[in-house]
Design a protein around this motif. Structure first.
Motif, short mmCIF file in Angstrom:
data_model
loop_
_atom_site.label_atom_id
_atom_site.label_comp_id
_atom_site.label_asym_id
_atom_site.label_seq_id
_atom_site.Cartn_x
_atom_site.Cartn_y
_atom_site.Cartn_z
N MET A 65 0.82 -1.21 0.00
CA MET A 65 0.00 0.00 0.00
C MET A 65 0.85 1.26 0.00
N ILE A 66 1.99 1.21 0.69
CA ILE A 66 2.87 2.37 0.75
C ILE A 66 4.27 1.90 1.09
N SER A 67 5.27 2.53 0.46
CA SER A 67 6.68 2.18 0.70
C SER A 67 7.38 3.36 1.34
N ILE A 68 8.33 3.06 2.22
CA ILE A 68 9.09 4.10 2.92
C ILE A 68 10.45 4.26 2.25
N PRO A 69 10.77 5.44 1.73
CA PRO A 69 12.10 5.64 1.13
C PRO A 69 13.18 5.70 2.19
N THR A 70 14.36 5.21 1.84
CA THR A 70 15.52 5.33 2.72
C THR A 70 16.67 5.93 1.93
N SER A 71 17.02 7.15 2.24
CA SER A 71 18.18 7.86 1.70
C SER A 71 17.98 8.39 0.28
N VAL A 72 17.41 7.58 -0.62
CA VAL A 72 17.29 7.98 -2.03
C VAL A 72 15.83 7.89 -2.45
N TYR A 73 15.33 8.92 -3.11
CA TYR A 73 13.98 8.91 -3.63
C TYR A 73 13.83 10.02 -4.67
N SER A 74 12.76 9.95 -5.46
CA SER A 74 12.50 10.93 -6.51
C SER A 74 11.02 11.26 -6.53
N LEU A 75 10.71 12.47 -6.96
CA LEU A 75 9.33 12.88 -7.13
C LEU A 75 9.26 14.02 -8.14
N PRO A 76 8.13 14.19 -8.84
CA PRO A 76 8.00 15.29 -9.79
C PRO A 76 8.13 16.64 -9.10
N LEU A 77 8.73 17.59 -9.79
CA LEU A 77 8.87 18.93 -9.22
C LEU A 77 7.50 19.54 -8.97
N SER A 78 6.53 19.21 -9.82
CA SER A 78 5.18 19.74 -9.63
C SER A 78 4.58 19.27 -8.32
N LEU A 79 4.84 18.00 -7.93
CA LEU A 79 4.34 17.50 -6.65
C LEU A 79 5.06 18.19 -5.50
N ALA A 80 6.36 18.36 -5.62
CA ALA A 80 7.12 19.01 -4.55
C ALA A 80 6.62 20.43 -4.33
N GLU A 81 6.32 21.15 -5.42
CA GLU A 81 5.82 22.52 -5.26
C GLU A 81 4.41 22.51 -4.68
N LYS A 82 3.60 21.56 -5.10
CA LYS A 82 2.22 21.47 -4.62
C LYS A 82 2.14 21.30 -3.11
N VAL A 83 3.07 20.52 -2.54
CA VAL A 83 3.03 20.25 -1.10
C VAL A 83 3.81 21.28 -0.30
#
Length: 591
Positions: A325-343
């Motif tokens: 259902m959900i994974s926890i990142p450790t040290s390395v992860y990526s996300l769209p810049l649009s999502l980062a700005e949205k939050v």
């Protein structure tokens, strides 16, 4: 007051567990006042299974059995995750075809020449697909437009050689010059940060699409020096650069956050691109995470350090099985810049010291629990902490102390449990919707319990069980308590065997990933990146099979208890960087 209470939740839980043990087994039970409120049965036979036990003892029996079953469940889940990750990683590593124009010719004085990837024709793609290879490559994947990867490399007092090697690995990727934007997220108060940044910019300016440095100012109220604040400051720079694209809703930028010593395969970015276009309608709420693997210097590390890092990697990997259902990142992860700005970008206050998990939680709550965590089954290569002080046992002891400091920093992230509690309650208050009714939210809370509560609770119960059974004759022990101790002993034994099976499965996964990385390093002519093979029958690796419970206690439970009780007094931790090793030419690894 609410903020203090929620941040101290793990500490309060330990106090509650200790009080439960005191109420269940101390002489306080002999007092008339206690018996008037919680009278036990006069004869155990009269009450059946629970006869003769007070409420505290009954709660202890239930909780002790449940927490041991939880431990066994983690082991089973981990084994399934490693087994599936091995197959998924093999598939991802075989998926090395894509269309890209040839890089423009580089000048002769460039230090690092990229390995060009030849364009492939549509007929060759059709041919590959028709052969039914296990690559899952589609024609649309090959012809889709590209993504820009904005890579944040946070560092604070990191060794220059470590940063150089990390950038060399990234520069060796075929698409580095066309699609990689590098942001060196420095800390202004570090004396040598400006010199390091200048050296790295001049050395790698022609190796990437864009490279720049940012310097997080010191003295900002409410912020602390460390990875989270450096990432937050660099992310704001990325938003400024891509503001027009964000305003036009045409931003094709994915932000990747990594550690200074992390080596990422080119396949990591290819997989993000594939997943992005395979789930385009959900791309704006997807967060990508990958397993981590310590495959550079673990053969030189003390066994307890090696086991502690194995368990740290296992903690993240156990949440990355297919269908989770959900994974926890450790040290390395990526996300769209649009999502980062949205939050609202990354937080930089003291509660965000566990920046990877914290950003996932922030995305989760800001999207009303609808963020999607997608697993990239190409692991990130990392180093075990090291020491350059002394030799022999003195160096080993210094490495152990360095690993404890790192573990304390990791466990300081227990502040995220308080963050999740506040956001859950706040969501109910302001949005009039209860996230607790969603199975996904229960899954998230279970993972937080597993990360910040279970290690210390399990250790306390195990120690108490051993001491109590040694001091209490079997004839004087309540039959239900004797049953509970017997069951928990069996479950612990099953968990120990299960972890050994997980370690056996891990050997295969480790070998697959290490061989793939070393092939890439040979092709890129980078011989000094470190290579740590695991030969399962060698004594040092056989020792892992019995040492992991000790390592888990010393670098899991103990620093967790240390951190959560420190939270009663402060939420600030002085960020100290652990020493990383320096590698020399490894002729054997490159042979």
């Amino acid at each position: 007051m609410l903020g203090w209470v929620t941040r101290c939740l793990p500490g309060f839980s330990i106090i509650g567990l200790v009080l439960l043990l005191v109420c269940a087994f101390s002489d306080i039970l002999k007092s008339e006042l206690w018996k008037s409120y919680f009278p036990p049965s006069k004869n155990p036979a009269q009450g059946g299974f629970w006869g003769g036990m007070n409420i505290a003892q009954s709660i202890f029996v239930v909780y002790a059995v449940l927490i041991h079953i939880h431990m066994l469940g983690f082991t089973l889940r981990l084994g399934w995750s490693i087994f599936r990750a091995t197959g998924k990683a093999k598939t991802a590593l075989e998926r090395r075809i894509w269309y890209t124009p040839l890089p423009s010719p580089q000048s002769e004085d460039e230090d690092y020449i990229q390995q060009p990837v030849s364009p492939i024709s549509m007929s060759s793609v059709d041919s590959l697909i028709s052969k039914n290879l296990k690559t899952d490559v589609t024609v649309s994947e090959v012809v889709e437009e590209e993504l820009v990867h904005a890579i944040i490399l946070p560092n604070y007092c990191e060794d220059l050689h470590t940063l150089e090697t990390t950038l060399k690995v990234l520069a060796s990727h075929p698409r580095a010059k066309l699609q990689y934007e590098i942001y060196l997220a420095m800390e202004q108060k570090e004396d040598t940060s400006s010199d390091k940044a200048g050296h790295l910019l001049s050395k790698f300016e022609k190796s990437f699409l864009h490279i720049c440095s940012t310097f997080h100012p010191s003295g900002i109220k409410g912020e602390i020096a460390g990875k989270s604040s450096n990432v937050a400051f660099a992310a704001r720079r990325i938003v400024e650069i891509h503001r027009d694209e964000l305003n036009e809703d045409s931003c094709n930028v994915v932000v990747t956050v990594m550690d200074a010593d992390t080596h990422l395969s080119r396949d990591y970015f290819t997989e993000i691109r594939r997943l992005h276009y395979a789930h385009l309608s959900e791309a704006d709420r997807s967060l990508y995470c990958c397993p981590i693997i310590f495959d550079r210097n673990s053969h030189e590390s003390p066994v307890l350090v090696r086991c502690a890092d194995l368990l740290w990697g296992f903690a993240g990997l156990s949440t990355m099985y297919p269908g989770t259902m959900i994974s926890i990142p450790t040290s390395v992860y990526s996300l769209p810049l649009s999502l980062a700005e949205k939050v609202g970008g990354w937080d930089s206050d003291p509660t965000a010291i566990g920046e990877d998990m914290h950003m996932l939680l922030k995305c989760y709550f800001e999207t009303a629990g609808n963020v999607i965590s997608r697993v990239v089954y190409v692991p990130a290569s990392q180093c075990n902490v090291s020491s350059d002080r002394g030799h022999g046992w003195r160096r080993s002891m210094d490495t152990l102390f360095a690993r404890y400091r790192q573990a304390l920093r990791h466990m300081w992230g227990a502040l995220d449990s308080g963050f999740a509690a506040r956001r859950s309650l706040g969501y109910l208050r302001f949005h009039k919707r209860c996230l607790f009714l969603r199975p996904r939210h229960f899954a998230l809370l279970e993972l937080l319990y597993e990360a910040h509560f279970l290690p210390c609770h399990l250790t306390i119960i195990m120690l108490f069980s051993v001491i109590y059974t040694l001091l209490t004759p079997a004839a004087q022990m309540h039959p239900t308590l004797a049953w509970a101790f017997s069951v928990t002993d069996i479950v612990r034994g099953m968990s120990f065997v299960g972890m050994n099976i997980c370690l056996a499965l891990y050997e295969r996964w480790h070998t697959l990933c290490l061989n793939a990385r070393m092939r890439d390093m040979r092709e890129a002519n980078l011989p000094d990146t470190g290579c740590s093979q695991r030969i399962w029958y060698k004594p040092q690796y056989l020792l892992d099979r019995i040492a992991f419970p000790i390592a888990g206690t010393l670098f899991g439970a103990v620093p967790t208890i240390h951190a959560v009780f420190a939270h009663f007094f402060t939420d600030r931790l002085v960020y100290r960087v652990s020493k990383k090793p320096t590698f020399i030419l490894d002729a054997v690894a490159l042979a």
